[in-house]
Design a protein around this motif. Sequence first.
Motif, PDB file in Angstrom:
ATOM      1  N   GLN A  88      -1.849  -2.110  -5.383  1.00 33.88           N
ATOM      2  CA  GLN A  88      -2.299  -2.337  -3.770  1.00 33.88           C
ATOM      3  C   GLN A  88      -2.410  -3.966  -3.851  1.00 33.88           C
ATOM      4  N   VAL A  89      -2.420  -4.468  -2.433  1.00 37.84           N
ATOM      5  CA  VAL A  89      -2.605  -5.705  -2.293  1.00 37.84           C
ATOM      6  C   VAL A  89      -3.908  -5.546  -1.665  1.00 37.84           C
ATOM      7  N   ILE A  90      -4.923  -6.656  -1.857  1.00 39.68           N
ATOM      8  CA  ILE A  90      -6.413  -6.446  -1.196  1.00 39.68           C
ATOM      9  C   ILE A  90      -6.648  -7.637  -0.550  1.00 39.68           C
ATOM     10  N   SER A 257      -8.035  -6.729  10.441  1.00 39.52           N
ATOM     11  CA  SER A 257      -9.528  -6.569  10.927  1.00 39.52           C
ATOM     12  C   SER A 257     -10.432  -6.041   9.844  1.00 39.52           C
ATOM     13  N   ASN A 258      -9.941  -5.230   8.774  1.00 38.85           N
ATOM     14  CA  ASN A 258     -10.793  -4.958   7.634  1.00 38.85           C
ATOM     15  C   ASN A 258      -9.868  -4.523   6.552  1.00 38.85           C
ATOM     16  N   ALA A 259     -10.577  -4.309   5.471  1.00 37.39           N
ATOM     17  CA  ALA A 259      -9.815  -3.878   4.097  1.00 37.39           C
ATOM     18  C   ALA A 259      -9.209  -2.630   4.475  1.00 37.39           C
ATOM     19  N   GLU A 260      -9.937  -1.490   5.029  1.00 38.86           N
ATOM     20  CA  GLU A 260      -9.058  -0.152   4.789  1.00 38.86           C
ATOM     21  C   GLU A 260      -7.747  -0.187   5.845  1.00 38.86           C
ATOM     22  N   LYS A 261      -7.838  -0.913   6.938  1.00 36.56           N
ATOM     23  CA  LYS A 261      -6.893  -0.938   7.746  1.00 36.56           C
ATOM     24  C   LYS A 261      -5.617  -1.589   7.217  1.00 36.56           C
ATOM     25  N   PHE A 262      -6.020  -2.767   6.469  1.00 39.22           N
ATOM     26  CA  PHE A 262      -5.182  -3.614   5.731  1.00 39.22           C
ATOM     27  C   PHE A 262      -4.217  -2.919   4.659  1.00 39.22           C
ATOM     28  N   SER A 263      -4.936  -1.959   3.881  1.00 40.18           N
ATOM     29  CA  SER A 263      -4.252  -1.300   2.677  1.00 40.18           C
ATOM     30  C   SER A 263      -3.477  -0.147   3.300  1.00 40.18           C
ATOM     31  N   LYS A 264      -3.659   0.237   4.572  1.00 43.09           N
ATOM     32  CA  LYS A 264      -2.645   1.170   5.271  1.00 43.09           C
ATOM     33  C   LYS A 264      -1.506   0.450   5.769  1.00 43.09           C
ATOM     34  N   TYR A 265      -1.760  -0.674   6.176  1.00 45.82           N
ATOM     35  CA  TYR A 265      -0.509  -1.574   6.880  1.00 45.82           C
ATOM     36  C   TYR A 265       0.264  -2.093   5.671  1.00 45.82           C
ATOM     37  N   PHE A 266      -0.373  -2.939   4.739  1.00 51.08           N
ATOM     38  CA  PHE A 266       0.519  -3.588   3.656  1.00 51.08           C
ATOM     39  C   PHE A 266      -0.091  -2.783   2.348  1.00 51.08           C
ATOM     40  N   GLY A 319      -7.844  -3.537  -6.628  1.00 46.19           N
ATOM     41  CA  GLY A 319      -7.618  -2.154  -5.575  1.00 46.19           C
ATOM     42  C   GLY A 319      -6.926  -1.286  -7.017  1.00 46.19           C
ATOM     43  N   ILE A 320      -6.131  -0.360  -6.572  1.00 50.75           N
ATOM     44  CA  ILE A 320      -5.614   0.620  -7.423  1.00 50.75           C
ATOM     45  C   ILE A 320      -4.265   0.021  -7.845  1.00 50.75           C
ATOM     46  N   THR A 321      -4.040   0.133  -9.128  1.00 50.77           N
ATOM     47  CA  THR A 321      -2.903  -0.229  -9.999  1.00 50.77           C
ATOM     48  C   THR A 321      -2.349   0.766 -10.698  1.00 50.77           C
ATOM     49  N   VAL A 322      -1.092   0.963 -10.719  1.00 46.16           N
ATOM     50  CA  VAL A 322      -0.482   2.092 -11.695  1.00 46.16           C
ATOM     51  C   VAL A 322       0.509   1.436 -12.401  1.00 46.16           C
ATOM     52  N   ASN A 323       0.857   1.944 -13.736  1.00 45.65           N
ATOM     53  CA  ASN A 323       1.779   1.921 -14.447  1.00 45.65           C
ATOM     54  C   ASN A 323       2.803   3.104 -14.927  1.00 45.65           C
ATOM     55  N   LEU A 324       3.996   3.070 -14.272  1.00 49.46           N
ATOM     56  CA  LEU A 324       4.945   3.780 -14.102  1.00 49.46           C
ATOM     57  C   LEU A 324       5.512   3.668 -15.610  1.00 49.46           C
ATOM     58  N   LEU A 325       5.709   4.702 -16.428  1.00 52.33           N
ATOM     59  CA  LEU A 325       6.260   4.534 -18.028  1.00 52.33           C
ATOM     60  C   LEU A 325       7.465   5.681 -18.256  1.00 52.33           C
ATOM     61  N   SER A 326       8.251   5.131 -18.959  1.00 56.95           N
ATOM     62  CA  SER A 326       9.317   6.153 -19.392  1.00 56.95           C
ATOM     63  C   SER A 326       9.763   5.883 -20.897  1.00 56.95           C
ATOM     64  N   ASN A 327      10.161   6.972 -21.566  1.00 57.43           N
ATOM     65  CA  ASN A 327      10.945   6.626 -22.713  1.00 57.43           C
ATOM     66  C   ASN A 327      12.069   7.302 -22.655  1.00 57.43           C
TER      67      ASN A 327
END
Length: 509
Positions: A88-90, A257-266, A319-327
Amino acid sequence: MNMIKKLKFVTLFVGGIAFLSACSDDAFNEIESSLPKDPNYNTDVYTATVSVSNIKEKAIQTNGLSGYLLGKYTQAPFGTKNATIASQVILPSANPRFGALTQADETAKNTPENEKVTEAYLYIPFFNINSSNSRATYNKDTEYQLDSIYGNKDASFAINVSELNYYLSNIGTDYQPKTYYSNDTDIPTHIGTSVASVTSYTISNKSITRYQFDDPKTQDDESKKEADVLAPGIRIPLSTSFFQTKIIDKEGSDELSNAEKFSKYFKGLVISTSNFSKDLMMLLNMAGAKIEIVYSYDTTNNGTKSTLKSRYELNLGGGITVNLLSNSDENLSDSTKTYLSGALGQTASITIADTDITKFKEGNWLITDASLYLYVDNSVTYAKEPDRLFVYNAETGNVLVDYQYDPTSAAKTAASSYLIHLGKLQKQNGKGAYYQLRITNHLVDLIKNSTNKNIPLGIAVASSVKVTTSGVYLDTSGANHKIALTTLATPLSTVIKDVQLIIHYTKAK
């Protein structure tokens, strides 16, 4: 002092002697020679029966981690691991102002500032010796020792950064905190516009200096003066046109205008790598990651018009960060071996035989040391061997009681911590020979407390023995299990050829 506490005291005392004797055999012999002759008790050594099961992870929790992997790493017979980051971008504060005036004031006064993005960068710091200090400062043109860089540090590779068009919610459909897994299928299918593409990049352990912007009202050239110095990390240019449209042109809008709206926009960014000249896997400090936007704007002061520059930053950390992993290309076919591998890989489950637990109880044994020995298979050629393993309650993911009683727990660095309970890899002729994991207090509690269950013990490769948080993984059938998350922050692997639980005890004659 009750019996259990006495036993724990004896355990720590004997464990301390064992630790010191590893440094000096002569010192141990001196102690041994001073023991009274013909005591009224017997001391003996017993090799307990344990069952060991390999556990293959189909998917593993990769949000809520202390660090995130990016890159590629190969170790036979475990194959090649690849790691991508989605984050996420905060928005740091609501309704940001770009330039000297708010958008409302620009409109009301009919004084457009004509903000224009001139530069944009993505910055993600590496871990280094100062990373644990939130107040650490860095010096210009200084090299720092990097932590958790695996493979060839001189490797060149391509980096691509794309917009994420999938909202990373922190609440799942069950209204509980959402768990994201390494094999998430929504993120890869919602990757949007590329905002950066660097065809050849090489990492550096040198600090990154940022400079001030020149003020046309002064005779000095402020652009030659330092603004700040950042820790070593990845810093790559981003698309100026993308951030012009996505951020700067949105000044005063509802999206900002606020963090929640921004996280759904970007919704975020996806960072991936490819075309490695040699294998390289990096553990990145996403808590310090950010997007830097440099823009110019017009201003008027006492009738004099000028163009100034400013810097605006968006955070990725927090914010939320996720690792996508593969073998790929795994070849773990020998059922007589135990396979341990970090990231998306392999753990093991070890269970002490119930018949032995009964024997210990009925024999009134005083356990003075109980250690799991995991012997390394040296027929494998390791790119780098993991220095530490982690043992934990396989049902809950929690640490064992021995973790709390380790006298080295207060050491400042992970490398110097928990040396009694979670011993370092012991080497012979430059190669890993065995790991020793002391579980003495765990076994004592199991013997003395009839309500304690003989639970399986999880064994995993550890990135840092100071990280005790647990997460979940899915096995090949899709069932949910607990795991120590320290294993997620390293791609290193090892093959174990034998596992033994060796018990030292005393018993009255």
